[in-house]
Design a protein around this motif. Structure first.
Motif, PDB file in Angstrom:
ATOM      1  N   GLU A   1       0.859  -1.188   0.000  1.00 53.41           N
ATOM      2  CA  GLU A   1       0.000   0.000   0.000  1.00 53.41           C
ATOM      3  C   GLU A   1       0.899   1.243   0.000  1.00 53.41           C
ATOM      4  O   GLU A   1       1.913   1.280   0.711  1.00 53.41           O
ATOM      5  CB  GLU A   1      -0.906   0.005   1.234  1.00 53.41           C
ATOM      6  CG  GLU A   1      -1.983  -1.059   1.224  1.00 53.41           C
ATOM      7  CD  GLU A   1      -3.149  -0.707   0.310  1.00 53.41           C
ATOM      8  OE1 GLU A   1      -3.177   0.436  -0.204  1.00 53.41           O
ATOM      9  OE2 GLU A   1      -4.010  -1.578   0.111  1.00 53.41           O
ATOM     10  N   LYS A   2       0.520   2.265  -0.784  1.00 53.71           N
ATOM     11  CA  LYS A   2       1.374   3.450  -0.858  1.00 53.71           C
ATOM     12  C   LYS A   2       0.579   4.655  -1.332  1.00 53.71           C
ATOM     13  O   LYS A   2      -0.562   4.526  -1.816  1.00 53.71           O
ATOM     14  CB  LYS A   2       2.551   3.193  -1.802  1.00 53.71           C
ATOM     15  CG  LYS A   2       2.170   2.759  -3.200  1.00 53.71           C
ATOM     16  CD  LYS A   2       3.409   2.365  -3.998  1.00 53.71           C
ATOM     17  CE  LYS A   2       3.022   1.777  -5.353  1.00 53.71           C
ATOM     18  NZ  LYS A   2       4.218   1.347  -6.107  1.00 53.71           N
ATOM     19  N   GLY A   3       1.170   5.826  -1.192  1.00 53.36           N
ATOM     20  CA  GLY A   3       0.525   7.046  -1.643  1.00 53.36           C
ATOM     21  C   GLY A   3       1.474   8.219  -1.519  1.00 53.36           C
ATOM     22  O   GLY A   3       2.564   8.113  -0.942  1.00 53.36           O
ATOM     23  N   LYS A   4       1.051   9.366  -2.065  1.00 52.46           N
ATOM     24  CA  LYS A   4       1.880  10.578  -2.021  1.00 52.46           C
ATOM     25  C   LYS A   4       1.522  11.467  -0.839  1.00 52.46           C
ATOM     26  O   LYS A   4       2.357  12.241  -0.372  1.00 52.46           O
ATOM     27  CB  LYS A   4       1.720  11.376  -3.313  1.00 52.46           C
ATOM     28  CG  LYS A   4       2.309  10.707  -4.543  1.00 52.46           C
ATOM     29  CD  LYS A   4       2.117  11.605  -5.767  1.00 52.46           C
ATOM     30  CE  LYS A   4       2.696  10.958  -7.014  1.00 52.46           C
ATOM     31  NZ  LYS A   4       2.491  11.810  -8.213  1.00 52.46           N
ATOM     32  N   PHE A   5       0.251  11.384  -0.388  1.00 52.32           N
ATOM     33  CA  PHE A   5      -0.233  12.294   0.637  1.00 52.32           C
ATOM     34  C   PHE A   5      -0.670  11.520   1.879  1.00 52.32           C
ATOM     35  O   PHE A   5      -1.254  10.437   1.781  1.00 52.32           O
ATOM     36  CB  PHE A   5      -1.403  13.121   0.122  1.00 52.32           C
ATOM     37  CG  PHE A   5      -1.080  13.924  -1.099  1.00 52.32           C
ATOM     38  CD1 PHE A   5      -0.262  15.034  -1.011  1.00 52.32           C
ATOM     39  CD2 PHE A   5      -1.590  13.561  -2.334  1.00 52.32           C
ATOM     40  CE1 PHE A   5       0.046  15.780  -2.138  1.00 52.32           C
ATOM     41  CE2 PHE A   5      -1.300  14.302  -3.465  1.00 52.32           C
ATOM     42  CZ  PHE A   5      -0.472  15.417  -3.380  1.00 52.32           C
TER      43      PHE A   5
END
Length: 310
Positions: free
Chosen positions: A60-64
């Protein structure tokens, strides 16, 4: 430049992390509940307002950070604080997803009387090898999934004081699983297993569901290493006088923090030395002996323990 206020906020939500490379810190991932801190977050301020995060186990990943807070169903006050610290990548309606109608996986099958097919037998043997009895399976309504998102996992539900489902944990019984743990997209700001708790008797605080099952009597799992606000409020306002804290050795900093908070609230605190094991490894009889041979923590001993961590 590291945004220390943001570090403090995320530490409140995820528990204490550890510094890694540059402006990154690693935390225990609440999405896959891996035993090691594999959720890495970058806290370096930049013009675009990015704070990339990535779990190296569940991917799982994201920028914000608002995306991470949304996935773990952070509390409204945490969203408010995040909004004051991060000026981009934030959506007001993220707060609206806090409420979650949780249901067991549709593939959920109770282990009791359903261990005749291959998957059912595998689930039963896995539980048996972990010291789980048929009485435990029935008491906790433990099940398994043969297919779906939780395929080849045992499912241990948690219920509130009214017997309504408020959470569950999934644990793989495969020999070498790609993902060992899996939890629902639901808030952990609950009182786990509250339907089994007597709030006038001594309480044992442990980390996971298997630990609570092994302890058997009046044990609440944290579903991690942090005491969520609902559970803390319930404990502090209850008539419980004695609290036993049985966290793993790697969570000693949190255990000492909790001990201090409970002592300040006038509770009698017992900090149990698990000697590098967890309650599910120790077993009911040996854990009971540990409790009987543990004495109340004094303010002087608390100070000694805090100094040992420096």
């Amino acid at each position: 430049m590291i945004n220390e206020l943001l570090v403090n906020l995320v530490s409140k939500v995820l528990g204490q992390g550890k510094q890694t490379a540059r402006g990154n810190r690693a935390f225990n991932c609440p999405l896959c509940n891996h035993s090691k801190p594999k959720l890495e977050i970058n806290f370096t301020d930049n013009k675009k307002g990015y704070h990339p995060w990535h779990c190296w186990v569940c991917n799982e990943k994201g920028k914000f950070l608002n995306g991470l807070f949304k996935k773990i169903k952070a509390l409204p006050e945490h969203f408010d604080e995040l909004k004051s610290l991060v000026k981009t990548g934030y959506q007001v309606n993220d707060i609206e997803v806090i409420k979650y109608d949780i249901k067991l996986p549709k593939e959920f099958t109770p282990v009791i009387n359903n261990n005749k097919n291959l998957t059912g037998r595998q689930a039963w043997f896995y539980l048996k090898n972990r010291g789980i009895t048929l009485d435990d399976i029935e008491k906790y309504n433990i099940g398994y999934c043969e297919y779906g998102k939780y395929a080849k996992m045992v499912i241990i539900p948690s219920y509130d004081k009214n017997g309504q489902l408020n959470y569950y944990t999934g644990r793989s019984f495969e020999k070498d699983p790609y993902v060992k743990y899996k939890n629902p997209e639901a808030s952990r700001n609950i009182v786990p297993n509250e339907h089994l708790i007597n709030w006038s008797l001594p309480l044992v605080i442990c980390e996971g569901m298997f630990d609570a099952i092994a302890i058997k009597r009046n044990a609440i799992p944290l579903l991690g290493k942090n005491i969520q606000s609902e559970l803390m409020k319930k404990i502090v306002t209850s008539t419980i006088k004695k609290i036993y804290i049985a966290l793993d050795t790697d969570a000693m900093k949190q255990a000492i923090k909790f001990s201090e908070e409970f002592l300040n609230e006038g509770k009698e605190v017992y900090l149990i030395d698990l000697k590098g094991k967890d309650p599910s490894e120790i077993g009911f009889s040996n854990f009971t002996n540990l409790i009987q041979n543990t004495y109340p923590l004094t303010p002087y001993q608390l100070m000694e323990r805090k100094l040992q961590l420096i």
